[in-house]
Design a protein around this motif. Structure first.
Motif, PDB file in Angstrom:
ATOM      1  N   PHE A 299     -10.745  65.077  97.156  1.00 28.71           N
ATOM      2  CA  PHE A 299     -11.266  64.649  98.450  1.00 28.71           C
ATOM      3  C   PHE A 299     -12.373  65.600  98.911  1.00 28.71           C
ATOM      4  O   PHE A 299     -13.450  65.177  99.335  1.00 28.71           O
ATOM      5  N   GLN A 300     -12.035  66.892  98.788  1.00 25.17           N
ATOM      6  CA  GLN A 300     -12.996  67.920  99.186  1.00 25.17           C
ATOM      7  C   GLN A 300     -14.267  67.808  98.340  1.00 25.17           C
ATOM      8  O   GLN A 300     -15.383  67.865  98.870  1.00 25.17           O
ATOM      9  N   GLU A 301     -14.073  67.609  97.051  1.00 29.82           N
ATOM     10  CA  GLU A 301     -15.229  67.489  96.151  1.00 29.82           C
ATOM     11  C   GLU A 301     -16.085  66.283  96.516  1.00 29.82           C
ATOM     12  O   GLU A 301     -17.307  66.348  96.507  1.00 29.82           O
ATOM     13  N   ALA A 302     -15.405  65.197  96.854  1.00 27.29           N
ATOM     14  CA  ALA A 302     -16.147  63.987  97.214  1.00 27.29           C
ATOM     15  C   ALA A 302     -16.993  64.242  98.460  1.00 27.29           C
ATOM     16  O   ALA A 302     -18.142  63.792  98.549  1.00 27.29           O
ATOM     17  N   GLU A 303     -16.418  64.974  99.384  1.00 25.80           N
ATOM     18  CA  GLU A 303     -17.173  65.271 100.614  1.00 25.80           C
ATOM     19  C   GLU A 303     -18.396  66.133 100.302  1.00 25.80           C
ATOM     20  O   GLU A 303     -19.473  65.931 100.865  1.00 25.80           O
ATOM     21  N   GLU A 304     -18.194  67.075  99.373  1.00 22.34           N
ATOM     22  CA  GLU A 304     -19.329  67.923  98.988  1.00 22.34           C
ATOM     23  C   GLU A 304     -20.418  67.103  98.293  1.00 22.34           C
ATOM     24  O   GLU A 304     -21.602  67.275  98.562  1.00 22.34           O
ATOM     25  N   GLN A 305     -19.970  66.202  97.426  1.00 19.01           N
ATOM     26  CA  GLN A 305     -20.939  65.326  96.731  1.00 19.01           C
ATOM     27  C   GLN A 305     -21.759  64.527  97.732  1.00 19.01           C
ATOM     28  O   GLN A 305     -22.963  64.371  97.593  1.00 19.01           O
ATOM     29  N   MET A 306     -21.079  64.038  98.744  1.00 21.39           N
ATOM     30  CA  MET A 306     -21.778  63.240  99.760  1.00 21.39           C
ATOM     31  C   MET A 306     -22.778  64.115 100.514  1.00 21.39           C
ATOM     32  O   MET A 306     -23.900  63.696 100.789  1.00 21.39           O
ATOM     33  N   ALA A 307     -22.357  65.347 100.815  1.00 21.41           N
ATOM     34  CA  ALA A 307     -23.221  66.266 101.559  1.00 21.41           C
ATOM     35  C   ALA A 307     -24.486  66.549 100.762  1.00 21.41           C
ATOM     36  O   ALA A 307     -25.570  66.699 101.320  1.00 21.41           O
ATOM     37  N   LYS A 308     -24.330  66.618  99.437  1.00 17.44           N
ATOM     38  CA  LYS A 308     -25.502  66.910  98.583  1.00 17.44           C
ATOM     39  C   LYS A 308     -26.297  65.652  98.282  1.00 17.44           C
ATOM     40  O   LYS A 308     -27.273  65.683  97.533  1.00 17.44           O
ATOM     41  N   GLY A 309     -25.851  64.548  98.795  1.00 17.54           N
ATOM     42  CA  GLY A 309     -26.568  63.286  98.557  1.00 17.54           C
ATOM     43  C   GLY A 309     -26.298  62.720  97.175  1.00 17.54           C
ATOM     44  O   GLY A 309     -27.059  61.888  96.679  1.00 17.54           O
ATOM     45  N   GLU A 310     -25.229  63.185  96.503  1.00 15.75           N
ATOM     46  CA  GLU A 310     -24.950  62.717  95.141  1.00 15.75           C
ATOM     47  C   GLU A 310     -24.075  61.457  95.106  1.00 15.75           C
ATOM     48  O   GLU A 310     -23.922  60.831  94.072  1.00 15.75           O
ATOM     49  N   ALA A 311     -23.503  61.143  96.230  1.00 17.39           N
ATOM     50  CA  ALA A 311     -22.666  59.921  96.276  1.00 17.39           C
ATOM     51  C   ALA A 311     -22.694  59.342  97.681  1.00 17.39           C
ATOM     52  O   ALA A 311     -22.804  60.079  98.669  1.00 17.39           O
ATOM     53  N   THR A 312     -22.635  58.035  97.764  1.00 18.31           N
ATOM     54  CA  THR A 312     -22.509  57.412  99.086  1.00 18.31           C
ATOM     55  C   THR A 312     -21.022  57.418  99.451  1.00 18.31           C
ATOM     56  O   THR A 312     -20.167  57.646  98.584  1.00 18.31           O
ATOM     57  N   SER A 313     -20.746  57.140 100.695  1.00 13.75           N
ATOM     58  CA  SER A 313     -19.335  57.146 101.113  1.00 13.75           C
ATOM     59  C   SER A 313     -18.561  56.062 100.352  1.00 13.75           C
ATOM     60  O   SER A 313     -17.406  56.251  99.978  1.00 13.75           O
ATOM     61  N   PHE A 314     -19.237  54.966 100.068  1.00 16.69           N
ATOM     62  CA  PHE A 314     -18.555  53.891  99.343  1.00 16.69           C
ATOM     63  C   PHE A 314     -18.227  54.313  97.907  1.00 16.69           C
ATOM     64  O   PHE A 314     -17.104  54.129  97.443  1.00 16.69           O
ATOM     65  N   GLN A 315     -19.218  54.956  97.257  1.00 12.79           N
ATOM     66  CA  GLN A 315     -18.965  55.427  95.886  1.00 12.79           C
ATOM     67  C   GLN A 315     -17.850  56.460  95.871  1.00 12.79           C
ATOM     68  O   GLN A 315     -16.960  56.424  95.020  1.00 12.79           O
ATOM     69  N   ALA A 316     -17.907  57.368  96.828  1.00 14.81           N
ATOM     70  CA  ALA A 316     -16.885  58.416  96.889  1.00 14.81           C
ATOM     71  C   ALA A 316     -15.498  57.799  97.092  1.00 14.81           C
ATOM     72  O   ALA A 316     -14.520  58.193  96.453  1.00 14.81           O
ATOM     73  N   ALA A 317     -15.435  56.792  97.949  1.00 15.39           N
ATOM     74  CA  ALA A 317     -14.145  56.141  98.209  1.00 15.39           C
ATOM     75  C   ALA A 317     -13.641  55.448  96.946  1.00 15.39           C
ATOM     76  O   ALA A 317     -12.462  55.538  96.601  1.00 15.39           O
ATOM     77  N   GLU A 318     -14.564  54.817  96.225  1.00 15.65           N
ATOM     78  CA  GLU A 318     -14.163  54.140  94.981  1.00 15.65           C
ATOM     79  C   GLU A 318     -13.624  55.120  93.954  1.00 15.65           C
ATOM     80  O   GLU A 318     -12.607  54.877  93.309  1.00 15.65           O
ATOM     81  N   GLN A 319     -14.317  56.258  93.838  1.00 20.20           N
ATOM     82  CA  GLN A 319     -13.869  57.290  92.894  1.00 20.20           C
ATOM     83  C   GLN A 319     -12.474  57.777  93.251  1.00 20.20           C
ATOM     84  O   GLN A 319     -11.597  57.911  92.397  1.00 20.20           O
ATOM     85  N   LEU A 320     -12.287  58.043  94.537  1.00 15.83           N
ATOM     86  CA  LEU A 320     -10.982  58.558  94.980  1.00 15.83           C
ATOM     87  C   LEU A 320      -9.897  57.530  94.732  1.00 15.83           C
ATOM     88  O   LEU A 320      -8.796  57.860  94.297  1.00 15.83           O
ATOM     89  N   PHE A 321     -10.233  56.300  94.997  1.00 13.10           N
ATOM     90  CA  PHE A 321      -9.222  55.251  94.816  1.00 13.10           C
ATOM     91  C   PHE A 321      -8.860  55.108  93.335  1.00 13.10           C
ATOM     92  O   PHE A 321      -7.695  54.942  92.981  1.00 13.10           O
ATOM     93  N   GLU A 322      -9.868  55.225  92.479  1.00 11.20           N
ATOM     94  CA  GLU A 322      -9.638  55.134  91.042  1.00 11.20           C
ATOM     95  C   GLU A 322      -8.730  56.274  90.591  1.00 11.20           C
ATOM     96  O   GLU A 322      -7.768  56.071  89.836  1.00 11.20           O
TER      97      GLU A 322
END
Ligand code: GDP
Length: 330
Positions: A299-322
């Motif tokens: 979760f924390q990593e996903a938030e960091e990815q989003m902060a760096k512009g490497e993932a959208t919130s939707f992509q991050a949510a999909e990754q986490l769900f997977e």
């Protein structure tokens, strides 16, 4: 009550023992895992003995006269030989320390009536948490032989929607002379009401109350008809003088009669059960997801990815769900 097995508690609840009922609700409200298990077992035992009461929701803004009304109404009901349980849904109690049913000076006469059981809202809970516990408390109260369950809530938030979804009859108390905006009552809440009662119709206030009653009656006519064919009733009442307090009971009885005959009463309860099944599952799934150890770091990593512009919130949510699908344990 400490040390009593749930079987012993169950027997006492069936006998209508108030102390046992109180102890059982305390178990329901407890955050201790052992208590929760015991509570679930008790509820399971009580379930076949529940469902026979009429469940009435009562709402209105603070100061509208809820506790005064419930005090007068409770007396009318017990005078008719009914046993009355009063529960509350008040999510604000965690913040304010309890604005409804918090102190025993409210409904002082009712508190001492042996055919009345009054229980304040569980403090320190989310709305969802309080709601589930209230529903479970209703089952326990019904098994203990209460005929009428009054569920009080403050009419200023989402809690009235929650109460509506656990009662048979929904009563909205309104003041005269204050605009709807002032009372914070939304049209949606008026639409939920099976009866709308203007309070404090006594002394100098009678005329204003009658006028308000007429206005609300006109307004309610514009709402689409209820599926259960019930026509919501609008009238005035005075808790102080006792005017029309008994009428509320008459209206509830004719409601029960009418929607009982046309099958809507049972249908509504089944729909409510289905809704609560889904709500409870939603809560469980969310808890399982957010409490999952494996996901915490991701979760924390996903938030960091989003902060760096490497993932959208939707992509991050999909990754986490997977990830959850692969590693999640419910
Ligand atoms: P709640 O906050 O909705 O529970 O309202 P209360 O029952 O505490 O009443 C709020 C205020 O309205 C109190 O000062 C009561 O004395 C007053 N009140 C309640 N019912 C009546 C009534 O029937 N007539 C009059 N005149 N005043 C009332």
């Amino acid at each position: 009550m400490k040390g009593l097995s749930s079987d012993a508690l169950f027997d006492q609840i069936l006998e209508g023992d108030i102390q046992a009922l109180s102890a059982a609700i305390t178990l329901v409200e407890s955050k201790n895992d052992g208590h929760s298990k015991e509570a679930q077992q008790l509820i399971q035992q009580c379930l076949p003995h529940s469902g026979n009461a009429i469940r009435v929701g009562i709402t209105g803004v603070p100061g509208v006269g809820k506790s005064s009304f419930i005090e007068a109404f409770g007396k009318v009901l017990t005078d008719c030989g009914k046993k009355v349980a009063v529960l509350a849904i008040d999510p604000s109690s965690s913040i304010s320390g309890g604005s409804i049913l918090g102190d025993k000076t409210r409904m002082a006469n009712l508190v001492t009536n042996e055919n009345v059981f009054i229980r304040p809202s569980a403090a320190g809970e989310t709305l969802g948490g309080v709601a589930r516990k209230t529903r479970e408390s209703v089952i326990l109260c019904e098994a203990a032989g209460f005929d009428i369950i009054l569920i009080e809530t403050v009419g200023v938030g989402q809690s009235e929607t929650v109460v509506k979804s656990m009662v048979d009859f929904f009563l909205l108390l309104m003041l005269s002379g204050a605009g709807d905006e002032l009372q914070g009552i939304k049209k949606g809440i008026m639409e939920m009401a099976d009866a709308l009662v203007i309070t404090k119709a006594d002394g100098d206030n009678v005329r204003a109350a009658n006028r308000a009653s007429q206005e609300y009656r006109n307004a309610m006519h514009l709402f689409p008809p209820n599926e259960n064919e019930w026509i919501p009733q609008v009238f005035t009442c005075s808790a102080f003088e006792g005017t029309n307090v008994a009428r509320v009971f008459e209206v509830i009885q004719s409601f029960e009669n009418q929607v009982g005959i046309n099958g809507s009463f049972e249908k509504n309860r089944r729909e409510q059960d289905k809704k609560w099944l889904r709500e409870t599952l939603n809560e469980m799934l969310l808890r399982a997801f957010y409490n999952n150890e494996y996901l915490g770091k991701a979760f924390q990593e996903a938030e960091e990815q989003m902060a760096k512009g490497e993932a959208t919130s939707f992509q991050a949510a999909e990754q986490l769900f997977e990830l959850y699908r692969k590693h999640g344990k419910i």
